[in-house]
Structures are given as structure tokens and as C-alpha cells.
Design an enzyme around this catalytic site. Structure first.
Site, short mmCIF file in Angstrom:
data_model
loop_
_atom_site.label_atom_id
_atom_site.label_comp_id
_atom_site.label_asym_id
_atom_site.label_seq_id
_atom_site.Cartn_x
_atom_site.Cartn_y
_atom_site.Cartn_z
N HIS A 253 103.77 69.08 64.36
CA HIS A 253 104.26 69.28 65.72
C HIS A 253 103.87 68.07 66.56
O HIS A 253 102.78 67.52 66.38
CB HIS A 253 103.67 70.56 66.34
CG HIS A 253 104.44 71.03 67.53
ND1 HIS A 253 104.21 70.54 68.79
CD2 HIS A 253 105.45 71.92 67.63
CE1 HIS A 253 105.06 71.13 69.62
NE2 HIS A 253 105.82 71.95 68.95
N GLU A 308 107.85 77.74 63.58
CA GLU A 308 108.99 78.07 62.72
C GLU A 308 108.58 78.72 61.41
O GLU A 308 109.36 79.49 60.85
CB GLU A 308 109.81 76.81 62.44
CG GLU A 308 110.26 76.04 63.65
CD GLU A 308 111.38 76.74 64.39
OE1 GLU A 308 111.46 77.98 64.33
OE2 GLU A 308 112.17 76.05 65.05
N1 ACO Z 1 106.04 67.10 56.39
C1 ACO Z 1 105.59 65.91 55.93
N2 ACO Z 1 105.15 64.92 56.71
C2 ACO Z 1 105.19 65.14 58.04
C3 ACO Z 1 105.65 66.35 58.59
C4 ACO Z 1 106.08 67.35 57.71
N3 ACO Z 1 106.53 68.52 58.15
N4 ACO Z 1 105.58 66.29 59.94
C5 ACO Z 1 105.09 65.06 60.22
N5 ACO Z 1 104.85 64.38 59.07
C6 ACO Z 1 104.29 63.03 58.94
C7 ACO Z 1 105.36 61.98 59.18
O1 ACO Z 1 106.00 61.61 57.99
C8 ACO Z 1 104.55 60.86 59.76
O2 ACO Z 1 103.91 60.19 58.72
P1 ACO Z 1 103.68 58.59 58.78
O3 ACO Z 1 102.65 58.41 59.86
O4 ACO Z 1 103.19 58.26 57.41
O5 ACO Z 1 104.98 57.96 59.12
C9 ACO Z 1 103.45 61.57 60.57
O6 ACO Z 1 103.31 62.86 59.96
C10 ACO Z 1 103.79 61.75 62.04
O7 ACO Z 1 105.10 62.29 62.11
P2 ACO Z 1 106.12 62.02 63.29
O8 ACO Z 1 107.50 62.15 62.76
O9 ACO Z 1 105.75 60.79 64.04
O10 ACO Z 1 105.79 63.26 64.21
P3 ACO Z 1 106.70 63.76 65.37
O11 ACO Z 1 105.78 64.22 66.43
O12 ACO Z 1 107.73 62.75 65.73
O13 ACO Z 1 107.48 64.99 64.70
C11 ACO Z 1 108.14 67.13 64.01
C12 ACO Z 1 107.24 66.33 64.97
C13 ACO Z 1 109.61 66.69 64.24
C14 ACO Z 1 108.04 68.60 64.32
C15 ACO Z 1 107.71 66.85 62.56
O14 ACO Z 1 106.39 67.29 62.35
C16 ACO Z 1 108.66 67.49 61.54
O15 ACO Z 1 109.67 66.88 61.18
N6 ACO Z 1 108.34 68.72 61.04
C17 ACO Z 1 109.22 69.41 60.12
C18 ACO Z 1 110.39 70.06 60.88
C19 ACO Z 1 109.94 71.29 61.66
O16 ACO Z 1 109.18 72.11 61.20
N7 ACO Z 1 110.47 71.38 62.89
C20 ACO Z 1 110.18 72.50 63.82
C21 ACO Z 1 109.28 72.02 64.92
S1 ACO Z 1 108.80 73.31 66.03
C22 ACO Z 1 110.12 73.44 67.11
O17 ACO Z 1 110.86 72.52 67.33
C23 ACO Z 1 110.32 74.72 67.76
#
Ligand code: ACO
Length: 369
Positions: A253, A308
């Protein structure tokens, strides 16, 4: 290469609607803990609180409920549009199109409580109407004896929900009503800031909600658990995904760097609802394994279950079809969008951030004329 920051850490607006404290895992709606509201209050009370800023008196609650019931029916022209949309169109696109079609002069600037009620009231009916159309089953008309949440389940399933089902879905709705400046809420406020109509702002928000990085995740969680199938396959499956650079849905998140309080509450609810359920046992196992493995593959990123993951468990426990998870989330979040739209309208200034140009400049001076 041009960098996209995702506006991380940028304060886009001051708000009195909610506090999302990512370090401590707290969520506050208008001065109340969201978790307490989910246990002790109804959807209608919490929606009223978010939109107007205070919990309703008995009379205010009575009037608010009446207004919500009065606007449950889909206007005829919108029904005709839904009937003509191809059955291959996904539910979120149907919702976006039908909500857009609600737009008529009475929704023009300036946003009002009445406009909010009309949209909040009709969204569940649109979902149920389309759901029956897709399944070739008969549409079940709204039952005005029932609460907003119970009526939604009734319109979908044709049977009165049990008290436990109503409480569980109501808690899910309350915990997902509002969540600060997320992508869909930011979209709603940005669109509204041009002083356009209420419906345009909600339509934009629905488009943002549809994406798998936002509201589309719980359906993916169900697919993931179905694919993993058994506890012994989990670790290999998850490692494989991460080795391929894929994300695990329902984890991570932007704001929460600890357990998402909504996930914690929904986990408790799903455990109390389901009792001994092999699917839930698998979910619990996958949660633990994923957190451990993510810490190995993505050290220091502090990735935990988000709302989620256990939303999927609660929705499954109330027999909500997986293809309706994102639209059900929309039926709840439309309240938060409405609250933000009204707040934005009170102190409006058009959103107009800047971009930093990092492209090439023309090689020659332009010819002076
Ligand atoms: N699985 C694997 N790796 C992840 C995940 C995940 N679910 N979430 C973040 N990471 C990793 C990224 O690959 C990134 O790694 P890096 O530093 O090596 O590049 C690091 O963690 C940071 O990730 P960001 O994308 O910069 O985090 P951001 O804050 O932009 O994204 C998000 C947040 C979109 C929720 C992300 O965690 C994600 O894609 N999760 C999966 C989708 C999901 O569950 N969405 C629902 C969110 S809750 C809602 O919207 C109500």
C-alpha cells in the site's frame, strides 16, 4: 528516462473527512475510529457522518434513509442504455456508462447533498439490474423495507440476507467508504475542481477505480487463491510470481507501512463468519507466506496485506459473485467520493500541477520573424 513520481508524499488538499495514518495503521472518519464505526453503526449513519460531518439525529437518519430509498430506482432512459450495452462489457464499464447517463441539468454545479443521495442510492440497483441481465435471470426490484446494504444483497440473491450477512457486508461497506486521497478520490476532486457537474466527477472516479492497482485487486485475490489451490503449493506459486517480476494482489500500500487496519478488521469478520473453511485456511496461510517471502524479495519495503485481501474473504462469505467485487467496492466508495466532491466545492480552486520537462530542446534557435 522520464520519471513518474505518483505524487507520493504530496499534499493535494486539506480535508476534514478522514485521516489515513500509514505508520501506525490507523483510519479515522471525521474524528471517529473507522473500526468502531464498523462495529457499532450502520451504513446509513456512517455515510451521513462522512458527507455532512456529523452523526445524524434520529430524525435526520429517518429522513436520510427515506431519501436513499426514494432514489433506488434506475431512471428509464438509463435502463434502456444498460439493455443495449453488449453483454461482453465488464461491470465497471457498464457502471461508468450508466452513471454517466444519469447526468442531466439537476446535477449541474454546485454539488449538493441531494445529488449525492441520488447517486449513492442508485448504484447498487444498477449493479443488480445488470447482473441479472448478464445471467438471464429476473431482476429483483428494490425492497424498501430493507437497509441499503441488505437491499443490495436482496436484489442480487432474491432472498433476505441473514443478520450475520447483513452485519458483515455492512462492516465491509463502512470500512471501505472512504480512504483519503486515493487515485479515484483524487480523480473525483480533480474533475470537480473545474466546476463541472457532480456526475462527471463520479464518472471519472469510477474509471480510476476499475484499474487492478486500485479497486480491481479483490477479484484477482480470488483468482490467485483458486490458482494456488492447496497450502502446499503456495510457496512455490508465490516465488514463481515474484521471480517473474509480478505483483502479489492484495499486498502493499502506498500509505500503510504496517498492517492495513481495514484488512485486520475484515480478517476478524471473515473468521467469525466462515468458521472452519478450507478456503479461509488457505487465505491465512497465503497471507503469512507472502509477507515472509516479500520481505525476502523486497527487503525494507514493508509490504503487508491491504484491504483487498480480506475484502475478498468477506465478500465470498456473503456469497457475492467474484465478478462483482470491484463494483461492490464502488457502491461503497461512492460515499467517500461524494463527501470529497462537496468539500472540494466549498473551497474550490482548480487543480493545476506542473510537469518538469526532461525532453530534448530544439537544436537550433527558432527563426525570428
Ligand atoms: N507484490 C510484489 N511487490 C510489490 C507489491 C506487491 N503487491 N507491492 C509493492 N511491491 C514492490 C514494488 O515492486 C516495488 O519494488 P522495487 O522497489 O523493487 O521497485 C516496491 O514494492 C514499492 O512499490 P511501489 O509500486 O513503488 O508502491 P506504490 O506505493 O506505488 O504501490 C500499490 C502501491 C499499487 C498498492 C502496490 O503495492 C501494488 O501494486 N499492490 C498490488 C495491487 C493491490 O493489491 N492493489 C490494491 C490496493 S488497496 C486499494 O487500492 C483499495
Amino acid at each position: 528516462m522520464a520519471k513518474v513520481t505518483g505524487l507520493e508524499g504530496i499534499i493535494a488538499a486539506e480535508t476534514e473527512i478522514s485521516l489515513v495514518d500509514g505508520e501506525n495503521g490507523h483510519l479515522v472518519y471525521r474524528g471517529h475510529w473507522a473500526k468502531d464505526l464498523a462495529i457499532h453503526y450502520t451504513f446509513e449513519e456512517c455515510a451521513y457522518l462522512l458527507i455532512t460531518g456529523k452523526l445524524p439525529s434520529e430524525q435526520e437518519l429517518h429522513d436520510f434513509k427515506n431519501e436513499l430509498q426514494r432514489h433506488r430506482d434506475i431512471p428509464d432512459h438509463v435502463r434502456v442504455i444498460i439493455d443495449h450495452l453488449p453483454l461482453s462489457m465488464d461491470m465497471m464499464s457498464v457502471l461508468r456508462t450508466s452513471v454517466s447517463a444519469l447526468g442531466e441539468p439537476s446535477f449541474e454545479w454546485k454539488p449538493s447533498l441531494e445529488q449525492a443521495i441520488r447517486v449513492i442510492a442508485v448504484v447498487p440497483t444498477i449493479i443488480a439490474y445488470r447482473y441479472h441481465k448478464e445471467n438471464n435471470t429476473e431482476f429483483i426490484k428494490p425492497n424498501n423495507e430493507l437497509s441499503h446494504v441488505a437491499n443490495y444483497l436482496f436484489m442480487l440473491q432474491g432472498i433476505l440476507p441473514t443478520e450475520a450477512q447483513e452485519r458483515a457486508l455492512s462492516a465491509y461497506f463502512i470500512l471501505t467508504l472512504e480512504h483519503g486521497m486515493n487515485a479515484s478520490t483524487f480523480s473525483a476532486r480533480t474533475v470537480l475542481s473545474t466546476e463541472t457537474d457532480f456526475i462527471s466527477a463520479i464518472t471519472g472516479a469510477i474509471g480510476a477505480m476499475k484499474g487492478p492497482l486500485h479497486g480491481g485487486a479483490p477479484t484477482e485475490v480470488i483468482h490467485m487463491l483458486n490458482d494456488i489451490e492447496t497450502v502446499d503449493r503456495a510457496e512455490h506459486w508465490l516465488r514463481n510470481k515474484l521471480e517473474n517480476g509480478e505483483r502479489i494482489m492484495g499486498f502493499g500500500h502506498r500509505i500503510y507501512k504496517t498492517h492495513d487496519p481495514r484488512a485486520v478488521a475484515l480478517k476478524e469478520i471473515s473468521q467469525s463468519l466462515s468458521g472452519q473453511d478450507p478456503w479461509l485456511d488457505l487465505a491465512l496461510h497465503v497471507e503469512g507466506t507472502t509477507i515472509r517471502i516479500l520481505d525476502e524479495y523486497k527487503p525494507g519495503r514493508r509490504l503487508y496485506t491491504n484491504v483487498e485481501f480480506y475484502a475478498a474473504a468477506v465478500l465470498r462469505a456473503v456469497n457475492m459473485p467474484a465478478e462483482l467485487f470491484t463494483s461492490t467496492f464502488t457502491a461503497s466508495r461512492v460515499v467517500g467520493w461524494s463527501a470529497h466532491i462537496l468539500e472540494q466545492a466549498e473551497h474550490n480552486r482548480i487543480f493545476r500541477p506542473q510537469s518538469k520537462y526532461v525532453g530534448n530542446m530544439p537544436s537550433k534557435k527558432s527563426i525570428e520573424v
